[in-house]
Design an enzyme around this catalytic site. Structure first.
Site, mmCIF file in Angstrom:
data_model
loop_
_atom_site.group_PDB
_atom_site.id
_atom_site.type_symbol
_atom_site.label_atom_id
_atom_site.label_comp_id
_atom_site.label_asym_id
_atom_site.label_seq_id
_atom_site.Cartn_x
_atom_site.Cartn_y
_atom_site.Cartn_z
ATOM 1 N N TRP A 197 0.923 -1.240 -0.122
ATOM 2 C CA TRP A 197 -0.085 -0.070 0.121
ATOM 3 C C TRP A 197 1.010 1.243 0.029
ATOM 4 O O TRP A 197 1.415 1.534 1.042
ATOM 5 C CB TRP A 197 -0.826 -0.084 1.338
ATOM 6 N N HIS A 218 -7.259 1.882 2.144
ATOM 7 C CA HIS A 218 -8.208 0.922 1.632
ATOM 8 C C HIS A 218 -9.610 0.964 2.655
ATOM 9 O O HIS A 218 -9.240 1.932 3.802
ATOM 10 C CB HIS A 218 -7.947 -0.597 1.794
ATOM 11 N N ARG A 246 -4.014 6.061 -2.887
ATOM 12 C CA ARG A 246 -2.660 5.603 -2.956
ATOM 13 C C ARG A 246 -1.693 6.355 -3.562
ATOM 14 O O ARG A 246 -2.058 7.217 -4.443
ATOM 15 C CB ARG A 246 -3.046 4.269 -3.824
ATOM 16 N N GLN A 266 -13.512 1.992 -3.102
ATOM 17 C CA GLN A 266 -13.558 0.610 -2.737
ATOM 18 C C GLN A 266 -15.259 0.321 -1.886
ATOM 19 O O GLN A 266 -15.573 1.092 -1.342
ATOM 20 C CB GLN A 266 -12.627 0.286 -1.772
ATOM 21 N N VAL A 276 -6.129 -11.297 6.539
ATOM 22 C CA VAL A 276 -7.178 -12.507 6.190
ATOM 23 C C VAL A 276 -6.196 -13.690 6.249
ATOM 24 O O VAL A 276 -5.098 -13.658 5.944
ATOM 25 C CB VAL A 276 -7.820 -12.356 4.849
ATOM 26 N N ALA A 307 -14.260 -11.107 4.825
ATOM 27 C CA ALA A 307 -13.988 -10.016 4.547
ATOM 28 C C ALA A 307 -13.762 -9.891 2.918
ATOM 29 O O ALA A 307 -13.032 -10.918 2.428
ATOM 30 C CB ALA A 307 -13.097 -9.067 5.275
#
Lengths: 782, 353
Positions: free
Chosen positions: B152, B181, B207, B221, B264, B317
């Site tokens: 990122w 994000h 970004r 997003q 995740v 997610a």
């Protein structure tokens, strides 16, 4: 990372094709960015040995006499062209890399072909010298393509959690888990009991938790064999010499970087420590670098004295570099603290293949095997003799067992993979599986990413393939505290829809603003600036939306000359309160140009139109709007109002200040900007009265400067409970009124909710109005 | 009498307007009208004669009345016709030009996505665009100095430490950034709410990246988060499958592949088969909420005196880019158009209700 198909296939011989490999890797979590077919070496390029090299007087060129099966003479300008090396020779009539090679006369010497640089051959970027091979690499005259076949390279993305896959063997292990058989390279190493001519001291074990130093001597430094050069080129690296190439090759194979120091420059041994104040080091790239106190360095030492010879894990020093006359080396294979490496690499703007791997982490027990692999290749390819003894500091951290329940894997994935299948996958991945029911799974040391049970679950799913997980939908009632959480979002969305229905076009503008422009928009300097803006005009966070709308209007006028525009934006703005960020959602509207009316007739526009639209918007929300004159620096002082919604101050409405318009070369523009959310008024239903209306008109005479709002408020207040509505229908100045007076005429509607109003009651109300007006010094028009 | 009849009927036929007709009526049938006088004169005639003439006069009267009536009707009609003609307008002229509004294509795409998930029981919530390092990175298992941070490229705000409201309105201190994000809302939402729940989080993200036809430094997003007991990866696949079906119809399919996102485990990237374009669209990342994220949430809750609500639960997610979908949906060739602000571009999306 670049993955040459044939190289990987040498470890995974059952691999079908590059296309199948791409698919398998995708399923394993390695996405291929690009596939490339490289090394199409034409048959007219042959291996040749340089027999003689004669300078051509008056030039920097050389006349080379080559053995290419037959004796051939060519002219070459390459600095490294010399007798005794092997080269790639393009014979006349060959086309390499789009260049047709012919017989040419250069400086009076006929050149019967061309000795090629890697760039000319199309195998690499380097064009500064000839591609060099060992003198006996191939029988002279052999087409080079026989030893240097085509290659397909997959450029894959290796995510930061899988540093093990930054070595080709890491991928081979993963493919093995899918069911492919695996052939690991054999390491054959002969060592001798030789005393070590150097010592090792690790002063900073946190920076270098595991450090090994091996001794190789009797080296013959020279070009690497063709196969090795081919692999390096395919991986995007430039071959340097057999010793350096072998360290790179083993790094590419095992994701374990290593460095060879010429023993002549290490003194009595190697010391691993942090840099000292003022220390400098010329690194391999020729740059002199001032070292930072936190930089971990490899130093040579003599007694108490030590001197940096390498930036640990990032780049070696130029002085101790392996060169043609190097005979003995100390081979460093270590594990460094990833954070320290990352900081050093960032500080010096140096991102090397080594630092890239170290900052992601290397196999903590992989140092000795990697060193042995490199030493065995040095023995085979550079004639090295190797000392049996290896200096080793620190103890590698062995992986810890992870509790694992196959049932939990199925619970998390929503699958029904049999226990046996799951354990089989883990074993094939190289895990040690112990226990029963609640298993203890010890991952292979190279898999730094496997720490938790969930990590193992992912391994199961990855190898089984995500496509084997079924589709399902969860059914549950949300916990009560989640009820209604979407209200603010849905409300804001409806506002947008409402505005668009009223004729406003929605626009988005950037969240940035130019801090230099704040004064142009007559705004205070923006409180939040970016450390790393994309450009100076985007260096701060916006505090208002309207500058963006004005800029947008200007651009549209320049390009498309619209005659009118009605715009809105809903977006975040950023204020400051103490040290706090105050992020707010604003709603801004802009009206410009010809207003409402017939295209061939008169138009309504400007302030009254925008205000009318704002009124319609708020009324539709059941909200009451009040605007009172208030000077805003960015608004026209005479057309500048503060907006109150249901008694809450919510923003402004007015005409943009002429100075701003002048600076932006804009015609008059009207704007409003409100902060959201708007108040919400609970609905209170009232049964509409069915009793007759009593209608009255009233013309009020007030001084010119008295705002309408004040008159209206007074009337409303004084009229009593039965005034249903009050509406202005005329605004007049002139005779017979006195100079400085104006008349406002209103329609008044009275009604009682439960009965017919008596005439006297209405007259009473009118009388009250009159009294109230007079008490303010106002009057009615007779 | 014959003469009178002919004269009267002719005069009535030719009467030019109602006024003239009125005069004629008076002339023949009025109190002193010709016919009235003849009628009066009847009384002086002998019985036989009176009877015969009376009949004839009555017939004449009726004829005149009928003629008057007919003519009157014709004249009224004529008058109306003329009046209407006078009011004729050029209906082809344009009407008053009211303003025609419209929504931004990203708003439209976002709305479509949110509606799809609403129909599956998700609620939409939003988070702040200026975020602290903790919520954007640390709490999502992306520690400082970890190479994962390189995934990122971040806009940092000037200054070392500032405050912003935390998930419960409390002071959250730290280095500030523009959120890279929408995932920090996972942490914020979980701190402030208890499972089970389903949410989506649409929003603007940033970004540090040069822009070109397919890259924007500012874009949007949609994040999804479902947490509860027994939530599985199959549920994640089901959610994305529903999205695919809603977006591209019954021929659409989904594809999941392993990928790494620190927050995740297992992690996935997903693609949707786009039947119209006959290709896979890589739409975003997804996975099962990482235990360390739950742990960070529980610890944060504890620090605020809340019970740990995220033990024994699992969750999934996902996150996807809205611009990409809008570009495909509306055939937009360049991502920079969205912030380009050109009205000629924006006005084209009016047809979408």
């Amino acid at each position: 990372m670049r993955v040459p198909f044939t190289w990987l296939k040498s470890y995974v011989p059952e691999l079908e094709s590059p296309q199948v490999l791409e698919e398998r890797l995708a399923g394993l979590g390695f996405e291929t960015d690009r596939m490339e077919r490289i090394f199409q070496i034409p048959s007219g390029v042959v291996y040749a040995r340089v027999l003689e090299a004669h300078p051509i007087p008056g030039t920097s060129l050389k006349r080379l006499v080559l053995d290419a099966g037959k004796v051939v003479e060519v002219v070459s300008g390459a600095g490294n062209a010399r007798a005794g090396i092997g080269v790639a020779l393009a014979l006349p009539g060959t086309e390499v890399n789009g260049l047709k090679i012919g017989e040419r006369t250069i400086q009076g010497v006929v050149s019967h072909g061309m000795a090629l640089s890697p760039k000319e051959l199309g195998v690499g970027e380097y064009g500064g010298g000839l591609l060099e091979f060992p003198p006996d690499a191939l029988p002279p005259g052999t087409p080079l393509a026989e030893a240097w076949p085509e290659e397909e390279v997959l450029d894959i993305e290796v995510t930061p959690n899988r540093p093990d896959a930054l070595g080709i063997l890491g991928l081979a292990f993963d493919l093995h888990a899918l069911g492919y058989s695996l052939i690991l390279p054999e390491v054959r190493l002969e060592t001798g009991k030789v005393p070590l001519p150097f010592g090792l001291r690790v002063e900073d074990p946190r920076g270098a938790p595991h450090f090994t130093l091996s001794y190789a001597f009797g080296l013959q430094v020279g070009p690497s064999p063709i196969w090795l050069q081919r692999v390096l080129f395919a991986c995007g690296m430039r071959p340097i010499s057999n010793v350096v190439d072998i360290t790179n090759y083993v790094m590419l194979e095992r994701a374990q970087p290593m460095h060879a120091f010429d023993l002549r420059f290490v003194g009595e041994g190697i010391l691993v420590r942090r840099a000292k104040p003022g220390e400098k080091l010329v690194t391999l790239d020729g740059v002199e670098r001032e070292l930072h106190l936190e930089d971990l360095v490899i130093a040579g030492y003599r007694g108490e004295e030590s001197f940096p010879i390498g930036l640990a894990g990032v780049m070696g020093g130029a002085e101790s570099e392996v060169r043609e006359d190097t005979e003995a080396i100390a081979l460093e294979v270590a594990q460094f603290d990833p954070v320290s490496i990352r900081k050093t690499a960032r500080r010096h703007g140096l991102r090397t293949e080594a630092s890239y791997r170290f900052e992601r982490g290397v196999d903590p027990v992989g140092q000795v095997p990697a060193a042995q692999r490199a030493l065995s290749l040095l023995q085979a390819l550079a004639g090295a003799r190797v000392a049996e003894r290896v200096l080793e500091e620190g103890t590698p951290r062995e992986p810890k067992p992870i509790p694992f329940r196959p049932q939990y894997a199925n619970q998390l994935l929503g699958t029904q993979y049999p226990e046996k299948v799951q354990l089989g996958i883990l074993r094939r991945l190289g895990c040690r599986v112990e226990g029963e029911g609640l298993y203890r799974v010890t991952p292979p040391s190279r898999r730094l990413d496997l720490e938790l049970e969930e990590d193992l679950v992912e391994e199961i799913a990855r190898i089984q393939g995500y496509e084997s997980i079924p589709l399902d939908l969860p059914a549950f009632f949300p916990a009560p505290d989640n009820r209604g959480v979407e209200r603010p979002y849905q409300r804001e969305r409806r506002l947008r829809e409402l505005l668009s229905g009223l004729g406003f076009q929605e626009v988005y503008t950037y969240s940035f603003m130019d801090p230099e422009e704040a004064s142009l928009f007559r705004l205070p300097p923006p409180p939040w600036r970016l450390k790393n803006p994309l450009s100076p005009e985007k260096a701060a966070l916006r505090t208002h939306l309207f500058p963006g709308l004005l800029r947008l209007l200007k651009e549209n006028l320049a390009l498309d000359r619209p005659e009118r525009a009605l715009l809105f934006e809903v977006g975040r703005v950023f204020g400051k309160e103490g040290a706090w960020v105050r992020e707010e959602t604003h709603l801004a509207g802009l009206l410009f140009g010809e207003g409402l009316g017939l295209p061939h007739g008169e138009k309504l526009s400007g302030y009254p139109l925008l205000k009318g639209l704002l009124e319609a918007f708020l009324n539709r929300l059941g909200l009451d709007l009040r605007v009172e004159a208030h000077p805003y620096p960015f608004l026209h002082p005479g057309v500048s109002g503060r907006v109150w919604v249901e008694g809450e101050e919510k923003g402004f409405l007015g005409q943009v200040h002429p100075e701003i318009l002048k600076a932006l070369e804009l015609p008059p523009v009207h704007i409003f900007e409100l902060h959201l959310p708007l108040p919400e008024k609970p609905l209170r239903f009232q049964d509409p009265s069915r009793y007759p209306l009593a209608l009255r008109d009233l013309a009020v005479v007030v001084p010119e400067a008295t705002p309408y709002g004040e008159v209206k408020a007074l009337l409303r207040q004084a009229a009593g409970p039965y005034l249903e509505s009050l509406q202005i229908f005329d605004l007049y100045q002139g005779p017979p009124l006195r100079e400085g007076e104006k008349s406002l005429a209103f329609h008044l509607r009275f009604r009682h909710p439960e009965r017919t109003l008596k005439d006297e009651e209405v007259e009473e109300a009118m009388a009250r109005l009159l009294t109230a007006l007079r008490s303010r010094g106002w009057d009615i028009r007779g | 009498m014959r003469e009178l009849e002919q004269e009267a009927l002719a005069a009535i036929r030719e009467a030019r307007d109602l006024e003239a007709l009125k005069t004629l009526k008076a002339r023949y049938l009025g109190k002193r009208g010709l016919l009235t006088q003849e009628m009066k004169a009847l009384a002086s005639l002998p019985l036989e004669e009176r009877k015969a003439k009376g009949q004839a006069l009555n017939a004449l009267k009726e004829a005149i009345e009928r003629a008057l009536e007919e003519r009157e009707k014709a004249l009224v009609e004529e008058e109306l016709r003329r009046a209407l003609e006078r009011e004729r307008q050029d209906v082809s002229l344009p009407g008053v030009e009211v303003f025609i509004g419209g929504l931004h294509p990203i708003t439209l795409m976002e709305r479509e996505l949110v509606e799809i998930f609403r129909s599956l029981g998700y609620q939409a919530v939003e988070g702040p665009e200026v975020e602290s390092e903790f919520f954007n990175f640390d709490a999502l298992n992306i520690p400082e100095h970890h190479p994962a941070r390189d995934m990122w490229d971040t806009f940092w705000l000037e200054g070392e430490e500032h405050s912003l409201p935390g998930p419960l309105g409390e002071e959250a201190r730290g280095r500030l950034l523009l959120r890279t994000h929408t995932s920090p809302m996972q942490v914020r939402y979980m701190v402030a709410h208890t499972p089970p729940f389903r949410i989506v989080v649409p929003g603007r993200v940033f970004r540090f990246e040069q822009t070109d036809a397919t890259h924007e430094a500012v874009f949007h997003q949609l994040e999804g988060l479902v947490v509860g007991k027994g939530i599985t990866m199959a549920h994640l696949k089901g959610a994305i499958y529903e999205l695919a079906q809603a977006l591209y119809g019954p021929e659409s399919r989904v594809r999941f592949q392993p990928v790494y996102f620190p927050f995740v485990e297992p992690g996935a990237q997903f693609a949707i088969w786009w039947p119209e374009g006959r290709k896979w669209l890589e739409l975003g990342g997804a996975g099962m909420v990482h235990p360390k994220v739950f742990q960070a949430v529980n610890e944060y809750r504890k620090s605020r005196g809340l019970p740990p609500a995220y033990q024994g639960v699992t969750g999934f997610a996902f996150g996807l880019g809205i611009e990409r979908l809008a570009m495909l949906r509306y055939n937009i060739p360049d991502i920079r158009y969205f912030f380009g602000g050109r009205l000629k571009f924006l006005e084209q999306f009016r047809g979408i209700l």
